[in-house]
Every structure is written in structure tokens, then in C-alpha cells.
Design a protein around this motif. Structure first.
Motif, PDB file in Angstrom:
ATOM      1  N   ALA A 139       0.824  -1.225   0.000  1.00  0.00           N
ATOM      2  CA  ALA A 139       0.000   0.000   0.000  1.00  0.00           C
ATOM      3  C   ALA A 139       0.850   1.264   0.000  1.00  0.00           C
ATOM      4  O   ALA A 139       0.346   2.359  -0.265  1.00  0.00           O
ATOM      5  CB  ALA A 139      -0.921   0.004   1.215  1.00  0.00           C
TER       6      ALA A 139
ATOM      7  N   PRO B 199       7.698   9.841   3.275  1.00  0.00           N
ATOM      8  CA  PRO B 199       7.681  10.701   4.460  1.00  0.00           C
ATOM      9  C   PRO B 199       6.749  10.141   5.537  1.00  0.00           C
ATOM     10  O   PRO B 199       5.682   9.610   5.226  1.00  0.00           O
ATOM     11  CB  PRO B 199       7.158  12.048   3.932  1.00  0.00           C
ATOM     12  CG  PRO B 199       6.497  11.755   2.632  1.00  0.00           C
ATOM     13  CD  PRO B 199       7.062  10.472   2.106  1.00  0.00           C
TER      14      PRO B 199
ATOM     15  N   ILE C 127       5.002  11.221   9.259  1.00  0.00           N
ATOM     16  CA  ILE C 127       4.687  12.245  10.251  1.00  0.00           C
ATOM     17  C   ILE C 127       4.532  11.552  11.601  1.00  0.00           C
ATOM     18  O   ILE C 127       3.839  10.546  11.700  1.00  0.00           O
ATOM     19  CB  ILE C 127       3.353  12.938   9.891  1.00  0.00           C
ATOM     20  CG1 ILE C 127       3.409  13.536   8.483  1.00  0.00           C
ATOM     21  CG2 ILE C 127       2.968  13.975  10.944  1.00  0.00           C
ATOM     22  CD1 ILE C 127       2.022  13.830   7.893  1.00  0.00           C
TER      23      ILE C 127
ATOM     24  N   MET D 175       8.686  15.281  11.276  1.00  0.00           N
ATOM     25  CA  MET D 175       8.494  14.529  10.039  1.00  0.00           C
ATOM     26  C   MET D 175       9.863  14.003   9.638  1.00  0.00           C
ATOM     27  O   MET D 175      10.847  14.730   9.690  1.00  0.00           O
ATOM     28  CB  MET D 175       7.912  15.417   8.949  1.00  0.00           C
ATOM     29  CG  MET D 175       7.245  14.663   7.810  1.00  0.00           C
ATOM     30  SD  MET D 175       8.389  13.929   6.632  1.00  0.00           S
ATOM     31  CE  MET D 175       8.645  15.320   5.529  1.00  0.00           C
TER      32      MET D 175
ATOM     33  N   TRP E 166      11.822  10.380   7.304  1.00  0.00           N
ATOM     34  CA  TRP E 166      11.617   9.475   6.174  1.00  0.00           C
ATOM     35  C   TRP E 166      11.807   8.029   6.589  1.00  0.00           C
ATOM     36  O   TRP E 166      12.568   7.725   7.508  1.00  0.00           O
ATOM     37  CB  TRP E 166      12.584   9.851   5.046  1.00  0.00           C
ATOM     38  CG  TRP E 166      12.309  11.229   4.501  1.00  0.00           C
ATOM     39  CD1 TRP E 166      12.664  12.421   5.092  1.00  0.00           C
ATOM     40  CD2 TRP E 166      11.595  11.570   3.312  1.00  0.00           C
ATOM     41  NE1 TRP E 166      12.207  13.472   4.326  1.00  0.00           N
ATOM     42  CE2 TRP E 166      11.557  12.987   3.220  1.00  0.00           C
ATOM     43  CE3 TRP E 166      10.981  10.817   2.310  1.00  0.00           C
ATOM     44  CZ2 TRP E 166      10.934  13.666   2.175  1.00  0.00           C
ATOM     45  CZ3 TRP E 166      10.362  11.499   1.257  1.00  0.00           C
ATOM     46  CH2 TRP E 166      10.335  12.891   1.194  1.00  0.00           C
TER      47      TRP E 166
ATOM     48  N   ARG F  69      -0.526   4.568  10.217  1.00  0.00           N
ATOM     49  CA  ARG F  69      -1.556   4.861   9.206  1.00  0.00           C
ATOM     50  C   ARG F  69      -0.947   5.222   7.860  1.00  0.00           C
ATOM     51  O   ARG F  69       0.158   5.764   7.802  1.00  0.00           O
ATOM     52  CB  ARG F  69      -2.453   5.992   9.690  1.00  0.00           C
ATOM     53  CG  ARG F  69      -3.170   5.605  10.984  1.00  0.00           C
ATOM     54  CD  ARG F  69      -4.183   6.614  11.445  1.00  0.00           C
ATOM     55  NE  ARG F  69      -4.591   6.277  12.811  1.00  0.00           N
ATOM     56  CZ  ARG F  69      -5.105   7.143  13.675  1.00  0.00           C
ATOM     57  NH1 ARG F  69      -5.295   8.404  13.329  1.00  0.00           N
ATOM     58  NH2 ARG F  69      -5.436   6.753  14.890  1.00  0.00           N
ATOM     59  N   VAL F  70      -1.690   4.930   6.815  1.00  0.00           N
ATOM     60  CA  VAL F  70      -1.252   5.175   5.449  1.00  0.00           C
ATOM     61  C   VAL F  70      -2.285   6.085   4.794  1.00  0.00           C
ATOM     62  O   VAL F  70      -3.487   5.900   4.988  1.00  0.00           O
ATOM     63  CB  VAL F  70      -1.157   3.841   4.668  1.00  0.00           C
ATOM     64  CG1 VAL F  70      -0.644   4.065   3.259  1.00  0.00           C
ATOM     65  CG2 VAL F  70      -0.270   2.846   5.406  1.00  0.00           C
ATOM     66  N   ASP F  71      -1.831   7.066   4.020  1.00  0.00           N
ATOM     67  CA  ASP F  71      -2.810   7.984   3.426  1.00  0.00           C
ATOM     68  C   ASP F  71      -3.420   7.414   2.145  1.00  0.00           C
ATOM     69  O   ASP F  71      -3.063   6.326   1.693  1.00  0.00           O
ATOM     70  CB  ASP F  71      -2.225   9.396   3.241  1.00  0.00           C
ATOM     71  CG  ASP F  71      -1.341   9.522   2.025  1.00  0.00           C
ATOM     72  OD1 ASP F  71      -0.897   8.487   1.494  1.00  0.00           O
ATOM     73  OD2 ASP F  71      -1.081  10.669   1.603  1.00  0.00           O
ATOM     74  N   CYS F  72      -4.366   8.161   1.582  1.00  0.00           N
ATOM     75  CA  CYS F  72      -5.198   7.665   0.482  1.00  0.00           C
ATOM     76  C   CYS F  72      -4.394   7.187  -0.713  1.00  0.00           C
ATOM     77  O   CYS F  72      -4.728   6.178  -1.322  1.00  0.00           O
ATOM     78  CB  CYS F  72      -6.197   8.740   0.045  1.00  0.00           C
ATOM     79  SG  CYS F  72      -5.440  10.355  -0.303  1.00  0.00           S
ATOM     80  N   ASP F  73      -3.333   7.921  -1.060  1.00  0.00           N
ATOM     81  CA  ASP F  73      -2.550   7.482  -2.214  1.00  0.00           C
ATOM     82  C   ASP F  73      -1.239   6.799  -1.823  1.00  0.00           C
ATOM     83  O   ASP F  73      -0.405   6.532  -2.691  1.00  0.00           O
ATOM     84  CB  ASP F  73      -2.333   8.616  -3.220  1.00  0.00           C
ATOM     85  CG  ASP F  73      -1.844   9.883  -2.554  1.00  0.00           C
ATOM     86  OD1 ASP F  73      -1.510   9.825  -1.361  1.00  0.00           O
ATOM     87  OD2 ASP F  73      -1.772  10.921  -3.236  1.00  0.00           O
ATOM     88  N   GLY F  74      -1.114   6.511  -0.536  1.00  0.00           N
ATOM     89  CA  GLY F  74       0.012   5.679  -0.082  1.00  0.00           C
ATOM     90  C   GLY F  74       1.367   6.356  -0.075  1.00  0.00           C
ATOM     91  O   GLY F  74       2.384   5.702   0.153  1.00  0.00           O
ATOM     92  N   ASP F  75       1.397   7.681  -0.281  1.00  0.00           N
ATOM     93  CA  ASP F  75       2.705   8.316  -0.358  1.00  0.00           C
ATOM     94  C   ASP F  75       3.104   9.088   0.899  1.00  0.00           C
ATOM     95  O   ASP F  75       4.113   9.810   0.890  1.00  0.00           O
ATOM     96  CB  ASP F  75       2.839   9.181  -1.620  1.00  0.00           C
ATOM     97  CG  ASP F  75       1.930  10.387  -1.606  1.00  0.00           C
ATOM     98  OD1 ASP F  75       1.201  10.591  -0.612  1.00  0.00           O
ATOM     99  OD2 ASP F  75       1.946  11.142  -2.593  1.00  0.00           O
ATOM    100  N   THR F  76       2.324   8.937   1.972  1.00  0.00           N
ATOM    101  CA  THR F  76       2.696   9.522   3.266  1.00  0.00           C
ATOM    102  C   THR F  76       2.199   8.607   4.385  1.00  0.00           C
ATOM    103  O   THR F  76       1.114   8.036   4.287  1.00  0.00           O
ATOM    104  CB  THR F  76       2.074  10.925   3.449  1.00  0.00           C
ATOM    105  OG1 THR F  76       2.351  11.738   2.313  1.00  0.00           O
ATOM    106  CG2 THR F  76       2.639  11.613   4.695  1.00  0.00           C
ATOM    107  N   LEU F  77       3.002   8.509   5.438  1.00  0.00           N
ATOM    108  CA  LEU F  77       2.624   7.713   6.601  1.00  0.00           C
ATOM    109  C   LEU F  77       2.355   8.634   7.782  1.00  0.00           C
ATOM    110  O   LEU F  77       2.936   9.722   7.883  1.00  0.00           O
ATOM    111  CB  LEU F  77       3.756   6.753   6.984  1.00  0.00           C
ATOM    112  CG  LEU F  77       4.243   5.814   5.875  1.00  0.00           C
ATOM    113  CD1 LEU F  77       5.412   4.976   6.375  1.00  0.00           C
ATOM    114  CD2 LEU F  77       3.109   4.924   5.383  1.00  0.00           C
ATOM    115  N   LEU F  78       1.481   8.189   8.665  1.00  0.00           N
ATOM    116  CA  LEU F  78       1.220   8.910   9.914  1.00  0.00           C
ATOM    117  C   LEU F  78       1.448   7.925  11.062  1.00  0.00           C
ATOM    118  O   LEU F  78       0.795   6.874  11.128  1.00  0.00           O
ATOM    119  CB  LEU F  78      -0.220   9.443   9.940  1.00  0.00           C
ATOM    120  CG  LEU F  78      -0.681  10.070  11.252  1.00  0.00           C
ATOM    121  CD1 LEU F  78       0.194  11.242  11.676  1.00  0.00           C
ATOM    122  CD2 LEU F  78      -2.149  10.526  11.117  1.00  0.00           C
TER     123      LEU F  78
END
Lengths: 139, 139
Positions: free
Chosen positions: A13, A23, A25, A37, A39, A81-90
Motif C-alpha cells: 500500500a 515521508p 509524520i 516529520m 523518512w 496509518r497510510v494515506d489515500c494514495d500511499g505516499d505519506t505515513l502517519l
């Protein structure tokens, strides 16, 4: 050896960039303060999910960055958590002490107010207590 | 013409990457929920600080992305923060409706729970209400 197949669902994902990084957060559990933030690469994601302690990828050192290994500023993972397009993590974390290498709780301690950048958060821990004479291992 | 000199202090503090971009985290005022992460360039920083409405840089479209211009998902800037090494921004915003193009409040609606990625936030607004037949203008 860590069993990467156990994490296939989450690894698939995540959209790692051309450098193999994404990246991440870090947000404090409870209060919700954004701490920093940094990587992650594939290995640091696997290590973080395996150990429950946050491990980033240090771009400056070119190696795994086990947050707090030197300084004691450990982050215990509470939610990933993973965002909608998978290019950022929380990452929701329990932060031991301060997150920032300056000794402040959060790295985001400068704010644009009345036409200038102001410092809005005080130093909580003397950086020399965090890193001694070794300098900091910021990523 | 916007007077960029008025923003010299903050622009000098930001470390734009090789593509001239910097990641910007949007956090909801009050509750502290992380809504999304997107990218800004120099022009979008200046426009955001000038207008008080958040404007990102869309990497997919290669142009300024005035959040909510098409969808109504406007973000009003409440605070603009820069991290310790200047390579990430934190925007405290008042979000009109939902932030995510899927119609969810936050883009971070998937979480790693019990060995799989679970959806932890429901759709609040039908995406067709946000974008009609035009598709979404996600960055």
C-alpha cells in the motif's frame, strides 16, 4: 530475519519514491501534537512494525535511524496509518521526552506571526543532555 | 504582483528540495486531526500567506493547486509553522468539510491493525458531490 511477507499488505500500500523513501509524520498520542516529520524506507517500516519502536531512515547518514538510540528520545508506536494514495505515513507515537534535537518537544517550533518567523516553543531539555559531545544524529 | 520581499524571512527559512518543493502537513485547528500532506513551492507559500487560503503545488498537474477551488474543500490558514531544519511545513487550518478526495475527513484513513490494513474512517461526503463529473484534482 524479519518476515517481510507478514507485512505484504501494508508494504504494497506504500508508494515509496524514486529513492525508496516515504515521508512519515509523527504525532503524539493523546494531545495530538505534531512532533516531527522524517523518512522511512522499506526496512525501517518493517523494523518499526516488528519492534513497536519507531525506526526512520536517515538521509544524511544513509542508514537506519532508531529514534532515541543515542538520545533516549524513543518513540513507541501506537498506530501506523497510510494515506489515500500511499505516499505519506502517519505514526501515532508515545514520545519519551522531547522529539526535536534542539531539545524542544516538537520540531515545528517556529511560526509565521505578524510578518516574521517567531519561536513559539521553549527548549525543554538541554541538547547536551541528549547527545553529550557526540552531536545529534538527525536524519 | 505579490511582494515576495515581505516573506523573505520565512522563505529563507524553508529548505526547498531539488524540485523546488517542500512537504506541508495540514492539521485541523482545535481537534488536531492530521488531514493530509501535500507539497508547496515558493509561489504557493507566498500565495497561501498572502490570501490566507491554502494553495499547494500539484505534482501531477504541475501547477498551483488552490485547495477547494473545484471541490469546495477550502482550507483557511490559521498558523504557518516551519520545522527545525526548514524542510517540512505544518499548516494549522480550518477545513471546510472533508479534506480527502475519497470524501473522508482525513487522508489517513487506513491503519495497520492485527496484521492487516484496515479502513478506520467512513466516507462523509460522496466524492461525486465534491467533483461532479470532472474527476478530482488531487496533487
Amino acid at each position: 530475519m524479519t518476515d517481510a511477507t507478514a507485512f505484504a499488505d501494508v508494504l504494497d500500500a506504500i508508494l515509496f519514491n524514486a529513492d525508496g523513501l516515504v515521508p512519515a509524520i509523527a504525532q503524539a498520542e493523546g494531545g495530538g501534537e505534531i512532533l516531527m516529520m522524517a523518512w522511512m524506507n522499506r526496512d525501517s517500516v518493517i523494523e518499526t512494525l516488528t519492534t513497536g519502536r519507531v525506526c526512520y531512515w536517515s538521509r544524511s547518514r544513509g542508514g537506519l535511524w532508531r529514534k532515541g538510540e543515542t538520545s533516549g528520545q524513543v518513540q513507541r508506536l501506537k498506530d501506523f496509518r497510510v494515506d489515500c494514495d500511499g505516499d505519506t505515513l502517519l505514526l501515532i507515537v508515545e514520545q519519551d521526552g522531547v522529539a526535536c534535537h534542539t531539545g524542544r518537544r516538537s520540531c515545528f517550533y517556529r511560526a509565521w506571526r505578524d510578518g516574521k518567523l517567531e519561536i513559539i516553543q521553549e527548549v525543554q531539555t538541554d541538547p547536551s543532555e541528549l547527545y553529550g559531545h557526540h552531536g545529534h544524529s538527525h536524519g
